[in-house]
Design a protein around this motif. Sequence first.
Motif, PDB file in Angstrom:
ATOM      1  N   PHE A  41     -27.270  14.767 -18.809  1.00 18.60           N
ATOM      2  CA  PHE A  41     -25.741  15.289 -18.679  1.00 18.60           C
ATOM      3  C   PHE A  41     -25.958  16.667 -17.680  1.00 18.60           C
ATOM      4  O   PHE A  41     -25.379  16.904 -16.837  1.00 18.60           O
ATOM      5  N   GLU A  42     -27.089  17.422 -17.794  1.00 18.30           N
ATOM      6  CA  GLU A  42     -27.130  18.362 -16.772  1.00 18.30           C
ATOM      7  C   GLU A  42     -27.347  17.990 -15.428  1.00 18.30           C
ATOM      8  O   GLU A  42     -26.865  18.531 -14.495  1.00 18.30           O
ATOM      9  N   ARG A  43     -27.871  16.743 -15.251  1.00 15.06           N
ATOM     10  CA  ARG A  43     -27.909  16.211 -13.854  1.00 15.06           C
ATOM     11  C   ARG A  43     -26.624  15.909 -13.303  1.00 15.06           C
ATOM     12  O   ARG A  43     -26.404  15.672 -12.222  1.00 15.06           O
ATOM     13  N   TYR A  44     -25.846  15.266 -14.443  1.00 11.73           N
ATOM     14  CA  TYR A  44     -24.388  14.873 -14.083  1.00 11.73           C
ATOM     15  C   TYR A  44     -23.505  16.090 -13.835  1.00 11.73           C
ATOM     16  O   TYR A  44     -22.407  15.636 -13.329  1.00 11.73           O
ATOM     17  N   ARG A  45     -23.833  17.357 -14.577  1.00 16.98           N
ATOM     18  CA  ARG A  45     -22.563  18.223 -14.452  1.00 16.98           C
ATOM     19  C   ARG A  45     -22.201  18.488 -13.073  1.00 16.98           C
ATOM     20  O   ARG A  45     -21.058  18.555 -12.789  1.00 16.98           O
ATOM     21  N   GLY A  46     -22.801  18.539 -11.945  1.00 13.07           N
ATOM     22  CA  GLY A  46     -22.101  18.788 -10.684  1.00 13.07           C
ATOM     23  C   GLY A  46     -22.148  17.543  -9.922  1.00 13.07           C
ATOM     24  O   GLY A  46     -21.939  17.729  -8.745  1.00 13.07           O
ATOM     25  N   ALA A  47     -22.666  16.553 -10.308  1.00 16.12           N
ATOM     26  CA  ALA A  47     -22.630  15.446  -9.302  1.00 16.12           C
ATOM     27  C   ALA A  47     -21.392  14.759  -9.258  1.00 16.12           C
ATOM     28  O   ALA A  47     -20.657  14.460 -10.203  1.00 16.12           O
ATOM     29  N   LEU A  48     -21.086  14.199  -8.030  1.00 18.66           N
ATOM     30  CA  LEU A  48     -19.721  13.732  -7.656  1.00 18.66           C
ATOM     31  C   LEU A  48     -19.748  12.047  -7.822  1.00 18.66           C
ATOM     32  O   LEU A  48     -19.044  11.432  -7.935  1.00 18.66           O
ATOM     33  N   GLU A  49     -21.138  11.616  -7.414  1.00 18.87           N
ATOM     34  CA  GLU A  49     -21.174  10.176  -7.197  1.00 18.87           C
ATOM     35  C   GLU A  49     -22.562   9.863  -7.698  1.00 18.87           C
ATOM     36  O   GLU A  49     -23.576  10.458  -7.028  1.00 18.87           O
ATOM     37  N   PRO A  68     -15.782  10.311  -7.703  1.00 17.73           N
ATOM     38  CA  PRO A  68     -14.735  11.430  -7.795  1.00 17.73           C
ATOM     39  C   PRO A  68     -13.207  10.767  -7.678  1.00 17.73           C
ATOM     40  O   PRO A  68     -12.917   9.883  -7.580  1.00 17.73           O
ATOM     41  N   VAL A  69     -12.406  11.764  -8.420  1.00 21.45           N
ATOM     42  CA  VAL A  69     -10.858  11.644  -8.546  1.00 21.45           C
ATOM     43  C   VAL A  69     -10.174  12.477  -7.705  1.00 21.45           C
ATOM     44  O   VAL A  69     -10.444  13.668  -7.636  1.00 21.45           O
ATOM     45  N   HIS A  70      -9.180  12.157  -6.982  1.00 18.91           N
ATOM     46  CA  HIS A  70      -8.622  12.843  -5.602  1.00 18.91           C
ATOM     47  C   HIS A  70      -7.492  13.048  -6.319  1.00 18.91           C
ATOM     48  O   HIS A  70      -6.665  12.223  -6.648  1.00 18.91           O
ATOM     49  N   ARG A  71      -6.694  14.299  -5.655  1.00 17.61           N
ATOM     50  CA  ARG A  71      -5.296  14.337  -5.783  1.00 17.61           C
ATOM     51  C   ARG A  71      -4.828  14.209  -4.395  1.00 17.61           C
ATOM     52  O   ARG A  71      -5.482  13.930  -3.345  1.00 17.61           O
ATOM     53  N   PRO A  72      -3.364  14.201  -4.253  1.00 15.86           N
ATOM     54  CA  PRO A  72      -2.697  13.803  -3.013  1.00 15.86           C
ATOM     55  C   PRO A  72      -3.437  14.990  -1.804  1.00 15.86           C
ATOM     56  O   PRO A  72      -3.407  15.957  -2.439  1.00 15.86           O
ATOM     57  N   GLY A  73      -3.725  14.482  -0.922  1.00 15.46           N
ATOM     58  CA  GLY A  73      -4.352  15.387   0.095  1.00 15.46           C
ATOM     59  C   GLY A  73      -5.847  15.330   0.107  1.00 15.46           C
ATOM     60  O   GLY A  73      -6.759  16.123   0.761  1.00 15.46           O
ATOM     61  N   GLY A  78     -11.387  16.028 -10.139  1.00 15.93           N
ATOM     62  CA  GLY A  78     -12.293  15.835 -11.232  1.00 15.93           C
ATOM     63  C   GLY A  78     -13.061  14.351 -10.886  1.00 15.93           C
ATOM     64  O   GLY A  78     -13.301  13.751  -9.789  1.00 15.93           O
ATOM     65  N   ARG A  79     -13.843  13.817 -12.085  1.00 17.12           N
ATOM     66  CA  ARG A  79     -14.724  12.822 -11.902  1.00 17.12           C
ATOM     67  C   ARG A  79     -14.637  11.644 -12.881  1.00 17.12           C
ATOM     68  O   ARG A  79     -14.207  12.035 -14.209  1.00 17.12           O
ATOM     69  N   LEU A  80     -14.777  10.270 -12.603  1.00 16.54           N
ATOM     70  CA  LEU A  80     -14.581   9.325 -13.527  1.00 16.54           C
ATOM     71  C   LEU A  80     -16.101   8.998 -13.649  1.00 16.54           C
ATOM     72  O   LEU A  80     -16.784   8.589 -13.043  1.00 16.54           O
ATOM     73  N   PHE A  81     -16.537   9.064 -15.309  1.00 15.40           N
ATOM     74  CA  PHE A  81     -17.731   8.371 -15.711  1.00 15.40           C
ATOM     75  C   PHE A  81     -17.295   7.005 -16.319  1.00 15.40           C
ATOM     76  O   PHE A  81     -16.607   7.032 -17.265  1.00 15.40           O
ATOM     77  N   VAL A  82     -18.278   6.157 -15.803  1.00 17.76           N
ATOM     78  CA  VAL A  82     -18.292   4.675 -16.631  1.00 17.76           C
ATOM     79  C   VAL A  82     -19.642   4.574 -17.146  1.00 17.76           C
ATOM     80  O   VAL A  82     -20.745   4.478 -16.415  1.00 17.76           O
ATOM     81  N   VAL A  83     -19.719   4.230 -18.487  1.00 18.76           N
ATOM     82  CA  VAL A  83     -21.131   4.043 -19.127  1.00 18.76           C
ATOM     83  C   VAL A  83     -20.980   2.665 -19.788  1.00 18.76           C
ATOM     84  O   VAL A  83     -20.327   2.485 -20.703  1.00 18.76           O
TER      85      VAL A  83
END
Length: 644
Positions: A41-49, A68-73, A78-83
């Motif tokens: 998890f420490e490895r995933y804390r700041g990773a976007l992809e 990564p999850v984007h807002r308009p613009g 945030g981020r989407l985790f799929v396990v």
Amino acid sequence: VDLQARLVDVNPALAERVGRKPGDLIGQPAAVVFQNWPGQFERYRGALEINEEVCLDNGKWVEVQVRPVHRPGNEVAGRLFVVRDVTAQKQAEEILKRAHDELEQSVAERTRQLSRANEELRRQVDERLQVEKALRESEDRFKRLFELSSEAQLILNQTGEVVDCNNAFLEMFALTDKSEVVGHRPDEFSAPTQPDGTSSTEMGPKIIASVLANGSAQFEWAHLKHDAKRTPILNELLLTLIPIGGQPFMHVAIRDITQRKHLEEQLRQAQKMEAVGQLAGGVAHDFNNQLTIIINVLTMLRMKMSVSDPQHSLLEMALKASEQSAGLTRQLLAFSRRQVLEPKVVQLNEVVANLQKMLSRLIGEDIDLVFEPRRPLSPVKVDPVQIEQAIINLAVNARDAMPQGGKLTIETGEFDFDQEYARSHADVVPGRYVMLALSDNGAGMDPETQARIFEPFFTTKERGKGTGLGLAMVYGIVKQCGGHIFVYSEPGAGSTFKLYFPPAADEADDHRPETTAGELDGNETILLVEDNPDARETTRLILAHHGFKVLAAADVDHARQLFAAHGPELDLVITDVVMPGMSGRELVNRFTAERPGLKVLYISGYTSNVIAHHGILDPGINYLEKPFSIDSLVKKVREVLWKP
């Protein structure tokens, strides 16, 4: 997961995996989901992809995808985790990989097997062709060997008739032409009966049937030559079933073992001698040693006892029984001596002198040969050829004991055995003897080896280096000449063989007058140093019986203690020459350093010339050789004490 790593939404599968309801997880730190693998998890804390497969501590495999999850613009919200659990997939892949590897190995091994099989098949085909060719050549070669062989051979058909023989067979049976053999049956050349008593005509067909059934047979068979004497011969036969032209025949190899059987009979006789030698050696080493002590002690008791004493007859009975027991030993030692002797009156000095040149060559240049004859020396009646053989055997034995070189001393002299000594030695007759001694300064022997040294076939040499008959032959020669032989040896101190022969009967008696008992007695103090307990006690008793005060020491240390306590009162020191730890000469040197002029008598089984290299017997030193009798010991003691 928002940018603060909090759960924004979870699906039911993830909630079920962590054992919570989806609503309970919203807003919780994402670490709740990854609590079993915090390092990841420490490895995933700041990773976007991220897209990878991870093996958990429990052995399960999971695929992790982070997007990564984007807002308009296009701002990252945030981020989407799929396990996803991929354990089953991984296991299937592993099984498939192993199956693939095993298949490849199986195919490779089978390919190798097929290759080897093809090689073996080619080899067998080649070998078969070679065998067929060799068989044709072998039949021709067998025929030539059969004819030219020096071993008698026959070829028999299935009915047992001779179809061929070689020239060696004709020569063995004193025949001239094959026509005298071919068409006949082998039992026509046999003795009527075999050594085991069976009939030759009955045994022959049984042997033929056995060979036809079993392929071969080996046995001994008695034949008769076709000479004028019908000379019997004993043969060893080997019958082997062989194919000739596709038909079974019997090849018979015949070997004359008549001489071998004669030698085997001699060997059996030698083995009987060996068995007797084993028994005699044991009796002589154990029983006779005890008898010597018994007889000497009984003799000294008898000397102290009056004839009128009621116990005197019992003492005489014990002495008689002891002497009869010693006689039994003498008979055992004399058994199986079959040499034919031609005794002549000879001078041992001349016998040795005539052998000197040959002995020098025999023992080699690295061994000094010294001859110390006594002159004059009484002649003896012996077989000179046998005595020469005995000397040669002893010289060879001495040479083998000195592989690095050394000294071989041959001496002659005369020695008196009295009645007392004779009673304690089974086959010694009292009187004067002519002595021949051979001494070496080689390896020496321990008591166990000395006890068996004259046994037939006993040897300490390597296999093939000695028969064990040399010293046994010497023993037999000396005994048959009416003499005696004794060996004196200690490990590291060399060996001395002493041969005693009675003087020739037609020579003048040269006995010296006996000293009376009164002249032998004394009251002096004697220090006796002897490491052999039986010899020490016997010597002590003899000296004490003649009035001497004896201080007996078992070893060098004990002797030094006794000297320290009684040095001024000592009149004589009697010491063995070779002892453990320190020689008798070295011990005496220490005594005389404190008591100059102290009288000393050395006793030893070694002749003086051999032990002189130890510095033991210089000129003027008093010496008494073993074996010694009661009278010779006391006379020598008195002689030394009377010297100025």
